[in-house]
Design a protein around this motif. Structure first.
Motif, mmCIF file in Angstrom:
data_model
loop_
_atom_site.group_PDB
_atom_site.id
_atom_site.type_symbol
_atom_site.label_atom_id
_atom_site.label_comp_id
_atom_site.label_asym_id
_atom_site.label_seq_id
_atom_site.Cartn_x
_atom_site.Cartn_y
_atom_site.Cartn_z
ATOM 1 N N TRP A 209 0.622 -1.031 -0.136
ATOM 2 C CA TRP A 209 -0.286 0.261 0.360
ATOM 3 C C TRP A 209 0.621 1.290 -0.144
ATOM 4 O O TRP A 209 2.026 1.437 0.430
ATOM 5 C CB TRP A 209 -0.922 -0.126 1.046
ATOM 6 C CG TRP A 209 -0.387 -0.354 2.046
ATOM 7 C CD1 TRP A 209 0.465 -0.144 3.025
ATOM 8 C CD2 TRP A 209 -1.018 0.065 3.457
ATOM 9 N NE1 TRP A 209 1.083 -0.274 4.240
ATOM 10 C CE2 TRP A 209 -0.268 0.000 5.048
ATOM 11 C CE3 TRP A 209 -2.270 0.009 3.984
ATOM 12 C CZ2 TRP A 209 -1.096 -0.017 6.383
ATOM 13 C CZ3 TRP A 209 -2.836 0.513 5.476
ATOM 14 C CH2 TRP A 209 -2.425 0.124 6.462
ATOM 15 N N THR A 210 0.412 2.285 -0.542
ATOM 16 C CA THR A 210 0.375 3.600 -1.028
ATOM 17 C C THR A 210 0.786 4.233 0.856
ATOM 18 O O THR A 210 0.475 4.198 1.734
ATOM 19 C CB THR A 210 0.477 4.436 -1.647
ATOM 20 O OG1 THR A 210 -0.405 4.827 -1.168
ATOM 21 C CG2 THR A 210 0.357 3.825 -2.664
ATOM 22 N N THR A 240 10.559 10.161 -5.131
ATOM 23 C CA THR A 240 10.607 9.606 -6.518
ATOM 24 C C THR A 240 9.557 10.103 -7.507
ATOM 25 O O THR A 240 8.333 9.636 -7.140
ATOM 26 C CB THR A 240 10.975 8.382 -6.515
ATOM 27 O OG1 THR A 240 11.525 8.222 -7.368
ATOM 28 C CG2 THR A 240 10.360 7.110 -5.719
ATOM 29 N N THR A 241 9.200 10.140 -8.343
ATOM 30 C CA THR A 241 8.124 9.705 -9.259
ATOM 31 C C THR A 241 8.638 8.419 -10.259
ATOM 32 O O THR A 241 8.143 8.080 -11.521
ATOM 33 C CB THR A 241 7.774 10.462 -10.298
ATOM 34 O OG1 THR A 241 9.105 11.598 -10.880
ATOM 35 C CG2 THR A 241 7.027 12.116 -9.744
ATOM 36 N N ASP A 242 9.803 7.360 -9.910
ATOM 37 C CA ASP A 242 9.867 6.794 -11.222
ATOM 38 C C ASP A 242 9.931 5.420 -9.798
ATOM 39 O O ASP A 242 11.596 4.572 -10.860
ATOM 40 C CB ASP A 242 11.355 7.273 -12.072
ATOM 41 C CG ASP A 242 11.954 6.555 -12.356
ATOM 42 O OD1 ASP A 242 11.268 5.509 -13.832
ATOM 43 O OD2 ASP A 242 13.511 6.566 -12.979
ATOM 44 N N LYS A 257 4.658 3.608 -14.294
ATOM 45 C CA LYS A 257 6.113 3.755 -13.151
ATOM 46 C C LYS A 257 4.489 4.768 -12.050
ATOM 47 O O LYS A 257 3.623 5.267 -11.392
ATOM 48 C CB LYS A 257 6.854 5.055 -13.299
ATOM 49 C CG LYS A 257 7.365 4.985 -14.617
ATOM 50 C CD LYS A 257 8.760 3.332 -14.020
ATOM 51 C CE LYS A 257 9.466 3.376 -15.259
ATOM 52 N NZ LYS A 257 10.337 2.880 -14.622
ATOM 53 N N ASP A 258 5.269 4.536 -10.868
ATOM 54 C CA ASP A 258 4.802 4.572 -9.483
ATOM 55 C C ASP A 258 5.004 6.170 -8.941
ATOM 56 O O ASP A 258 6.507 6.261 -8.585
ATOM 57 C CB ASP A 258 4.614 3.655 -8.164
ATOM 58 C CG ASP A 258 3.729 3.372 -8.949
ATOM 59 O OD1 ASP A 258 2.063 3.800 -8.543
ATOM 60 O OD2 ASP A 258 3.854 2.208 -8.814
ATOM 61 N N THR A 259 4.557 6.595 -7.499
ATOM 62 C CA THR A 259 5.347 8.242 -6.923
ATOM 63 C C THR A 259 5.156 7.406 -5.469
ATOM 64 O O THR A 259 4.312 6.809 -5.405
ATOM 65 C CB THR A 259 4.033 9.303 -6.879
ATOM 66 O OG1 THR A 259 4.747 9.373 -8.484
ATOM 67 C CG2 THR A 259 5.024 10.157 -6.706
ATOM 68 N N VAL A 260 6.146 8.072 -5.154
ATOM 69 C CA VAL A 260 7.082 7.450 -3.767
ATOM 70 C C VAL A 260 6.311 8.834 -2.843
ATOM 71 O O VAL A 260 8.077 9.901 -2.915
ATOM 72 C CB VAL A 260 7.501 6.828 -3.189
ATOM 73 C CG1 VAL A 260 7.610 5.844 -1.926
ATOM 74 C CG2 VAL A 260 7.462 5.415 -4.333
ATOM 75 N N GLU A 261 5.871 9.126 -1.634
ATOM 76 C CA GLU A 261 5.813 10.643 -0.894
ATOM 77 C C GLU A 261 6.342 9.636 0.486
ATOM 78 O O GLU A 261 5.685 8.645 0.586
ATOM 79 C CB GLU A 261 4.455 10.577 -1.433
ATOM 80 C CG GLU A 261 3.914 10.844 -2.614
ATOM 81 C CD GLU A 261 2.374 11.168 -2.218
ATOM 82 O OE1 GLU A 261 1.952 12.572 -3.444
ATOM 83 O OE2 GLU A 261 1.818 10.741 -2.004
#
Length: 389
Positions: A209-210, A240-242, A257-261
């Protein structure tokens, strides 16, 4: 006469074409064989984010029980020349034929990759639940809760391809609640995750999960965990957005691609130091920026999984939390830090020390069991650690 010569010429041309195709195919096979012999074996697949099988050593025993042939088959599969290229080509061909399932991973709407829940190992699950109940009986003074997070395929089943099988994890949750002692609170985040399923609560390319999903989970868990004045306002930073995660690697589908916050609470003054079983040096951050340079960018949280992580804070709440966890806890734990003097995280898959000694020495007051549903229903390392208490 000319017609006959024309037919013979056409026949000869077809024969030459077939021979050329045969030679090309033989040359390709020879090239692959030579490449396999010349190229060194790879120990790690960055594409799949896993260790690859190395050449097995034959013995009388493993030849007799057929393990050697099985290991040899795995070796050939893992070390096949240009393996990553062939996987990508296969995925493209499958997409053209309308296929939407690749190696146990479904391709859903908006390019979401979701793994098919693996089901339940009843023996391991029962052992986990019994060990948790016995641990609670030995530590009746501790406030204990469990939080088992459903998989994306269940929460976001409307995103799945038509006809894709979906395991009803609500029944798994009912089974867990029924077997679990009443003295252990059961935090169910299913409903809140469903209500916000369109907000990106799971990564598109990874099974976790994010941070946003973890935030909703924390808001639901706070009351059950007797956390007063829980923060709801956060500064949100994109690191990151990669990110391309485990499901992209496993499926061979790399079109998203995913973004990590990272979430940090607003208007709270506290500091902390972090150490882990792989790095005793204390550091003033939960995050490992070096992980953003590698393949698995989810490891930005704590640098990945460790047998034990110890977070000591400047809070004076009189509460110390012990978390038994898998990797789902890595982005969840930061939300808990403002409310405890110390948080100790144990990954039972790698922990071998006496857990009761740790509880006593750390003066633990609270316990949280935090797992993804798939891990909890199949891995019995938690039972092993609790039984050794």
């Amino acid at each position: 006469m000319e017609l006959k010569r024309g037919k013979e010429k056409q026949k000869q041309e077809n024969k030459d074409l077939h021979w050329n195709m045969a030679w090309c195919f033989a040359g390709l096979v020879l090239l692959l064989v030579l490449s396999g012999l010349i190229l060194p074996d790879k120990k790690m697949s960055d594409e799949e984010n896993r260790m690859l099988t190395t050449f097995p050593r034959p013995s009388i025993e493993n030849i007799r029980n057929k393990e050697y042939m099985s290991e040899l088959e795995d070796y050939v599969s893992d070390q096949f020349a240009f393996r990553d290229l062939w996987i990508r080509l296969k995925v493209r061909c499958d997409l053209l034929t309308g296929k939407r399932e690749f190696n146990g991973v479904f391709l859903g709407k908006r390019k979401y990759l979701m793994q098919n829940p693996v089901g339940i190992d009843e023996k391991n699950t029962q052992e986990n639940l019994e060990a948790m109940n016995q641990f609670q009986e030995r530590n009746e003074e501790l406030l204990m809760n469990t939080l088992i997070v459903p998989n994306a395929a269940y929460i976001m089943k409307d995103y799945l391809p038509l006809g894709a099988p979906v395991r009803d994890q609500s029944q798994d949750m009912k089974y867990i609640k029924k077997q679990l002692s009443d003295a252990i609170g059961c935090i169910d985040v299913t409903e809140v995750l469903r209500q916000h399923a369109d907000e990106g609560l799971y990564y598109k390319t990874d099974h976790h999960w994010t941070t946003r999903g973890a935030a909703y989970g924390f808001n639901t868990a706070a009351k059950q965990m007797e956390i007063e004045g829980a923060v709801s306002d956060y500064n949100i930073y994109t690191v990151t957005t990669d990110f391309s995660g485990t499901l992209a690697s496993r499926s061979g589908y790399h079109k998203a691609k995913d973004t990590v916050e990272v979430y940090e609470p607003e208007n709270l003054e506290f500091r902390y130091l972090v150490s882990d079983s792989d790095n005793e040096e204390r550091r003033p951050t939960l995050y490992d920026r070096k992980a953003l340079e590698g393949k698995d960018k989810y490891q930005v949280f704590f640098g990945g999984n460790h047998a034990m992580v110890d977070i000591v804070t400047t809070n004076d709440k009189g509460r110390r939390l012990l978390i038994f966890k898998d990797s789902y806890a890595n982005c969840f734990a930061p939300f808990l830090i403002p409310y405890y003097d110390e948080i100790v995280m144990i990954d039972a898959r790698y922990y071998y020390d006496n857990i009761q000694t740790l509880v006593d020495n750390k003066r633990i007051t609270d316990v949280l069991f935090l797992y993804n549903m798939d891990t909890f229903l199949n891995d019995n390392s938690l039972a092993d650690v609790l039984a050794g208490a």
